[in-house]
Design a protein around this motif. Sequence first.
Motif, PDB file in Angstrom:
ATOM      1  N   GLU A 145       0.806  -1.208   0.000  1.00 56.85           N
ATOM      2  CA  GLU A 145       0.000   0.000   0.000  1.00 56.85           C
ATOM      3  C   GLU A 145       0.853   1.278   0.000  1.00 56.85           C
ATOM      4  N   TYR A 146       2.072   1.224   0.598  1.00 60.86           N
ATOM      5  CA  TYR A 146       2.892   2.430   0.703  1.00 60.86           C
ATOM      6  C   TYR A 146       4.187   2.242  -0.083  1.00 60.86           C
ATOM      7  N   GLU A 147       4.054   1.895  -1.326  1.00 63.39           N
ATOM      8  CA  GLU A 147       5.215   1.576  -2.129  1.00 63.39           C
ATOM      9  C   GLU A 147       6.020   2.819  -2.497  1.00 63.39           C
ATOM     10  N   CYS A 148       7.342   2.644  -2.602  1.00 64.18           N
ATOM     11  CA  CYS A 148       8.241   3.650  -3.140  1.00 64.18           C
ATOM     12  C   CYS A 148       9.091   2.969  -4.211  1.00 64.18           C
ATOM     13  N   GLU A 149       9.837   3.713  -4.974  1.00 64.19           N
ATOM     14  CA  GLU A 149      10.463   3.147  -6.162  1.00 64.19           C
ATOM     15  C   GLU A 149      11.815   2.493  -5.904  1.00 64.19           C
ATOM     16  N   THR A 150      12.668   3.139  -5.072  1.00 70.69           N
ATOM     17  CA  THR A 150      14.042   2.662  -4.934  1.00 70.69           C
ATOM     18  C   THR A 150      14.407   2.509  -3.460  1.00 70.69           C
ATOM     19  N   ALA A 151      14.804   1.293  -3.061  1.00 68.96           N
ATOM     20  CA  ALA A 151      15.230   1.081  -1.674  1.00 68.96           C
ATOM     21  C   ALA A 151      16.437   1.966  -1.369  1.00 68.96           C
ATOM     22  N   GLY A 152      16.403   2.638  -0.198  1.00 64.14           N
ATOM     23  CA  GLY A 152      17.495   3.523   0.205  1.00 64.14           C
ATOM     24  C   GLY A 152      17.258   4.974  -0.141  1.00 64.14           C
ATOM     25  N   ALA A 153      16.266   5.265  -1.007  1.00 63.46           N
ATOM     26  CA  ALA A 153      15.960   6.648  -1.342  1.00 63.46           C
ATOM     27  C   ALA A 153      15.367   7.357  -0.127  1.00 63.46           C
ATOM     28  N   THR A 154      15.559   8.664  -0.052  1.00 64.92           N
ATOM     29  CA  THR A 154      15.035   9.445   1.084  1.00 64.92           C
ATOM     30  C   THR A 154      14.139  10.557   0.569  1.00 64.92           C
ATOM     31  N   CYS A 171       7.564  -6.000   0.159  1.00 65.78           N
ATOM     32  CA  CYS A 171       7.230  -4.671  -0.326  1.00 65.78           C
ATOM     33  C   CYS A 171       8.318  -3.699   0.119  1.00 65.78           C
ATOM     34  N   ILE A 172       8.347  -2.543  -0.459  1.00 61.85           N
ATOM     35  CA  ILE A 172       9.190  -1.457   0.054  1.00 61.85           C
ATOM     36  C   ILE A 172       8.279  -0.274   0.324  1.00 61.85           C
ATOM     37  N   GLU A 173       8.526   0.421   1.401  1.00 59.16           N
ATOM     38  CA  GLU A 173       7.668   1.526   1.786  1.00 59.16           C
ATOM     39  C   GLU A 173       8.481   2.580   2.523  1.00 59.16           C
ATOM     40  N   TRP A 174       7.898   3.763   2.637  1.00 56.09           N
ATOM     41  CA  TRP A 174       8.558   4.866   3.325  1.00 56.09           C
ATOM     42  C   TRP A 174       8.493   4.642   4.838  1.00 56.09           C
ATOM     43  N   VAL A 175       9.666   4.719   5.484  1.00 54.85           N
ATOM     44  CA  VAL A 175       9.773   4.516   6.932  1.00 54.85           C
ATOM     45  C   VAL A 175      10.390   5.770   7.539  1.00 54.85           C
ATOM     46  N   ASN A 176       9.784   6.271   8.641  1.00 53.57           N
ATOM     47  CA  ASN A 176      10.342   7.444   9.335  1.00 53.57           C
ATOM     48  C   ASN A 176      11.718   7.101   9.888  1.00 53.57           C
ATOM     49  N   THR A 177      12.729   7.917   9.546  1.00 52.84           N
ATOM     50  CA  THR A 177      14.108   7.677   9.997  1.00 52.84           C
ATOM     51  C   THR A 177      14.450   8.541  11.210  1.00 52.84           C
ATOM     52  N   TYR A 178      14.290   9.834  11.091  1.00 50.17           N
ATOM     53  CA  TYR A 178      14.502  10.720  12.240  1.00 50.17           C
ATOM     54  C   TYR A 178      13.802  12.042  11.980  1.00 50.17           C
ATOM     55  N   THR A 179      13.598  12.822  13.073  1.00 54.98           N
ATOM     56  CA  THR A 179      12.924  14.114  13.012  1.00 54.98           C
ATOM     57  C   THR A 179      13.951  15.227  13.176  1.00 54.98           C
ATOM     58  N   CYS A 180      13.855  16.254  12.371  1.00 50.12           N
ATOM     59  CA  CYS A 180      14.799  17.370  12.455  1.00 50.12           C
ATOM     60  C   CYS A 180      14.615  18.133  13.775  1.00 50.12           C
ATOM     61  N   PRO A 181      15.712  18.610  14.390  1.00 52.61           N
ATOM     62  CA  PRO A 181      15.628  19.384  15.634  1.00 52.61           C
ATOM     63  C   PRO A 181      14.829  20.665  15.442  1.00 52.61           C
TER      64      PRO A 181
END
Length: 594
Positions: A145-154, A171-181
């Motif tokens: 359901e939350y597909e993205c095109e290239t693994a490792g892209a940000t 599947c590959i999907e967008w995962v939250n990595t970190y929040t900006c200060p």
Amino acid sequence: MRQLSNILSVGLAIVLFCILQSGCKCSDSTACSSTCDNPGETRCFNDVIQTCVLYQDQCQDWEYKIDCSYFDQVCQVTNEGAKCSLDCTDKCSTEGESKCGGDKIMYCSLASNGCLDWNEVTDCTYFGQACDDSDKYARCVAICEYECETAGATRCSGDIVQTCSPTTDECIEWVNTYTCPLAQECNDTEGTAECVCDDMCTDRGTTQCDGTVIQTCSRDDYGCLYLEDTIDCDDSDLVCNDITGVAVCEVCSPDCTGRECGPDPVCHEICGFCEGATELCRDDEGICENVCADLECGTFEGIDCGECVGLTDVCRPATGLCEDVCLWRECGDAEGFDCGTCPDDENCLNGQCFTPACEGGMCLVPEGPFWMGCNEDVDLFCENNEYPYHEVYLDAFEINMFEVTQAEYFLCVLEGICEMPVGYFDPESHGDDPVVYMYWEGATAFCQWAGKRLCTEAEWEKAARGTDGRRYPWGNEPATCEFAVMNDGGDGCGTGGMMPVGSRPAGAGPFGTHDQAGNVWELVNDYYSETYYSECITNCSNPTGPSEAESDHGDHVVRGGDFLSWADKMRVSWRYQDTFWPSFMGFRCCRSVE
């Protein structure tokens, strides 16, 4: 027209009696015309098997034997004569191949009739998956359901850096990595998401007021400038003042000069309150405003401005004014209000009383546009073949006030122009009943004999509904036996059959036509097409339907429902094709106006 006895001579009545007797033909050899050669021979007429029968007067004629369509079969001529047989057509090409049918896996296999057909074997939704046949074979795959095109892209999602990452279900999907200060923002304009400084102030050490709090411009561990709360003046019963460019805590002197209400701009102390029930304080200006000053009704900014008092008034929220919906109407319904009724000899059309122009059994339909198709504003049962609702222009024409009767049709039979119906036909006792068992060819022949023509589908619908987009010929009131001969708890309103034409005058259309809803189906001239309405939308003028039939049967359009039909078939936009046995199929004629 309605009393056959006033038309037919005694001699004609004798001819009629002979024709109506089962297995009887006239003995006058000059009137005998055989239509087949070999008694017992069979043939296909559409999907009906007919047998050549020898009658007592030695005439031979084709006679109905069996309708193969009742058994979901077709009529085919073999060496042994006409027979009912399965219409075997392979639906797929290779046994064992697979494809997706939605989220179901379908396999090509032999059906019970010996033909190849698609059969469902697996429903992927049962496993929470979807069907995929992009490869050679169909298979169930995980739903990404939350597909993205290239693994490792940000990328950036607000102030969050997200990374395109694999999941356990392939599947590959967008995962939250970190929040900006706090003093940073996410930026991905260069194709890679990263946190960069979003300075909240310009000079380190400067101060400003945020309400009663003094804020100082500071630098964080990342080298970004941000506003840091340093002193809350309210803790010392003071206010924050940065008019000089430097924020300080000081004693405040309120200034309410020229203000009726709301806080003063210096100390934010209340200068007063509005007293009127429909007044609001405009804080920026400090004045009271009557929000209902130019309004009559409705609710604005949370204030109730009243209700309309007229019996046919409605409130227009966009303007806050009351509008009499019946002001320019003499009759009919408008937005749920009854605007009156017309005298018995007049009909309501577009809110005005209209006297139908009907003379000599035909009613005039004036030239001009009307809306054709299903009107969703008044109809909840629109079918796919009734879309879109579109405007059509028609020249003036005349249409039969009633469906063609058995007595009228019999006159055409006596002149040798029209053929006898293959079923129920009793013009001597039921001359006022609509003629049925009609095919397009027979209806066309009668109308031409009468100096008229079959109506186009657009002409039929305009005559039935007028120009106000109504749901039924009589208006938008629900279909009942008051208005139509229909199935309203029983076939033919409890009579079990059709009724004489004009039996439901309350259901007359706006131009004076009767029985355009119920009694018997009515053939029109147009070939049937499921999607024809979408092909004639812009500048649609005097449409005559598709140029050719969609199927080999040459199907034409039928309208209006019959005495067996429920309310949904009474709708003026309901349309079908004449593929069924014409037991209850009639018609009416039209004529162009020069």
